[in-house]
Design a protein around this motif. Structure first.
Motif, mmCIF file in Angstrom:
data_model
loop_
_atom_site.group_PDB
_atom_site.id
_atom_site.type_symbol
_atom_site.label_atom_id
_atom_site.label_comp_id
_atom_site.label_asym_id
_atom_site.label_seq_id
_atom_site.Cartn_x
_atom_site.Cartn_y
_atom_site.Cartn_z
ATOM 1 N N PHE A 117 0.888 -1.353 -0.021
ATOM 2 C CA PHE A 117 0.026 -0.004 0.099
ATOM 3 C C PHE A 117 1.016 1.335 0.201
ATOM 4 N N ALA A 118 1.756 1.428 0.991
ATOM 5 C CA ALA A 118 2.605 2.389 1.051
ATOM 6 C C ALA A 118 3.378 2.803 -0.199
ATOM 7 N N GLU A 119 4.019 1.872 -0.747
ATOM 8 C CA GLU A 119 4.764 1.982 -2.004
ATOM 9 C C GLU A 119 3.851 2.287 -3.124
ATOM 10 N N GLU A 120 2.830 1.656 -3.236
ATOM 11 C CA GLU A 120 1.777 2.083 -4.421
ATOM 12 C C GLU A 120 1.202 3.378 -4.305
ATOM 13 N N ALA A 121 0.964 3.869 -2.991
ATOM 14 C CA ALA A 121 0.652 5.357 -2.803
ATOM 15 C C ALA A 121 1.352 6.163 -3.298
ATOM 16 N N ARG A 122 2.679 5.991 -2.987
ATOM 17 C CA ARG A 122 3.859 6.791 -3.219
ATOM 18 C C ARG A 122 3.962 7.071 -4.873
ATOM 19 N N ARG A 123 4.038 5.694 -5.526
ATOM 20 C CA ARG A 123 4.170 5.793 -6.732
ATOM 21 C C ARG A 123 2.856 6.525 -7.393
ATOM 22 N N MET A 124 1.968 6.526 -7.061
ATOM 23 C CA MET A 124 0.742 7.250 -7.512
ATOM 24 C C MET A 124 0.933 8.850 -7.293
ATOM 25 N N TYR A 156 3.525 10.574 -6.896
ATOM 26 C CA TYR A 156 4.613 11.216 -7.479
ATOM 27 C C TYR A 156 4.426 10.878 -9.014
ATOM 28 N N GLY A 157 3.525 10.470 -9.621
ATOM 29 C CA GLY A 157 3.071 10.292 -10.977
ATOM 30 C C GLY A 157 3.871 8.998 -11.763
ATOM 31 N N GLU A 158 4.530 8.344 -10.907
ATOM 32 C CA GLU A 158 5.007 7.216 -11.594
ATOM 33 C C GLU A 158 4.074 6.031 -12.291
ATOM 34 N N ALA A 171 4.430 8.419 7.735
ATOM 35 C CA ALA A 171 5.206 8.993 6.726
ATOM 36 C C ALA A 171 4.538 9.501 5.538
ATOM 37 N N LEU A 172 3.516 8.580 5.072
ATOM 38 C CA LEU A 172 2.854 8.900 3.926
ATOM 39 C C LEU A 172 2.271 10.523 4.075
ATOM 40 N N LEU A 173 1.709 10.521 5.427
ATOM 41 C CA LEU A 173 0.744 11.909 5.693
ATOM 42 C C LEU A 173 1.909 13.155 5.783
ATOM 43 N N GLU A 174 3.107 12.600 6.139
ATOM 44 C CA GLU A 174 4.325 13.805 6.454
ATOM 45 C C GLU A 174 4.541 14.211 4.852
ATOM 46 N N GLU A 175 4.520 13.369 3.962
ATOM 47 C CA GLU A 175 4.838 13.543 2.520
ATOM 48 C C GLU A 175 3.677 14.504 1.873
ATOM 49 N N GLY A 176 2.547 14.547 2.438
ATOM 50 C CA GLY A 176 1.462 15.197 1.802
ATOM 51 C C GLY A 176 0.738 14.089 1.058
ATOM 52 N N ILE A 177 0.589 12.948 1.309
ATOM 53 C CA ILE A 177 -0.173 11.765 0.529
ATOM 54 C C ILE A 177 -1.523 11.348 1.504
ATOM 55 N N ALA A 178 -2.503 11.826 0.882
ATOM 56 C CA ALA A 178 -3.685 11.614 1.711
ATOM 57 C C ALA A 178 -3.981 10.215 2.025
ATOM 58 N N VAL A 179 -4.007 9.659 3.038
ATOM 59 C CA VAL A 179 -4.522 8.247 3.406
ATOM 60 C C VAL A 179 -5.430 8.380 4.638
#
Length: 152
Positions: free
Chosen positions: A105-112, A114-116, A133-141
């Motif tokens: 999940f975390a890996e796939e959320a980051r890939r999406m 960052y547009g990968e 860590a996802l929330l700190e990067e600005g990734i809404a989960v």
């Protein structure tokens, strides 16, 4: 006490104890007898073989063993039943409308993010540290509330 073999409208079989036949009828009429598997209140009695003793009746009367008082029946309140139904519907909706990426999940959320890869709805598992860590990067989960145990 009387034990009934029961089945819900979807075919789940289960058993339950009642103080009397009238007690079952009254509880079923009020919608208090529900399937422990799917929570359906449409429950019917099934045919059940009577319990018969074996062997001969003893010639000397045997005193009956004292019976313990039956465990009190704890019924769910209507608000709790509604909450459980809403949680189950939420889980069903997420499962139907998103891809399960499991522990990735975390890996796939980051890939999406960052547009990968193309963005899409996903669900899966992440540790608390990964979610932070996802929330700190600005990734809404958003964590999905767990389903309550069906037998609680």
């Amino acid at each position: 006490m009387i034990r009934y073999a029961l089945a819900c409208e979807t075919g789940h079989d289960f058993e339950s104890w009642f103080p009397s036949s009238e007690s079952y009828d009254a509880q079923a009429a009020r919608g208090l007898v529900t399937c422990p598997h799917c929570d359906s209140p449409k429950v019917a009695k099934r045919i059940m073989a009577p319990a018969l003793g074996r062997g001969e009746t003893p010639s000397v009367p045997v005193p009956a063993a004292p019976q313990a008082a039956p465990e009190p029946v704890r019924l769910m309140s209507e608000p709790e039943r509604q909450l459980r139904t809403m949680l189950k519907n939420l889980h069903d909706h997420v499962a139907r409308t998103s891809d399960n990426v499991g522990p990735r999940f975390a890996e796939e959320a980051r890939r999406m993010h960052y547009g990968e890869v193309e963005s899409r709805s996903i669900h899966g598992e992440a540790s608390l540290d990964d979610a932070r860590a996802l929330l700190e990067e600005g990734i809404a989960v958003q964590p999905l509330p767990p389903l309550p145990d069906d037998r609680n």
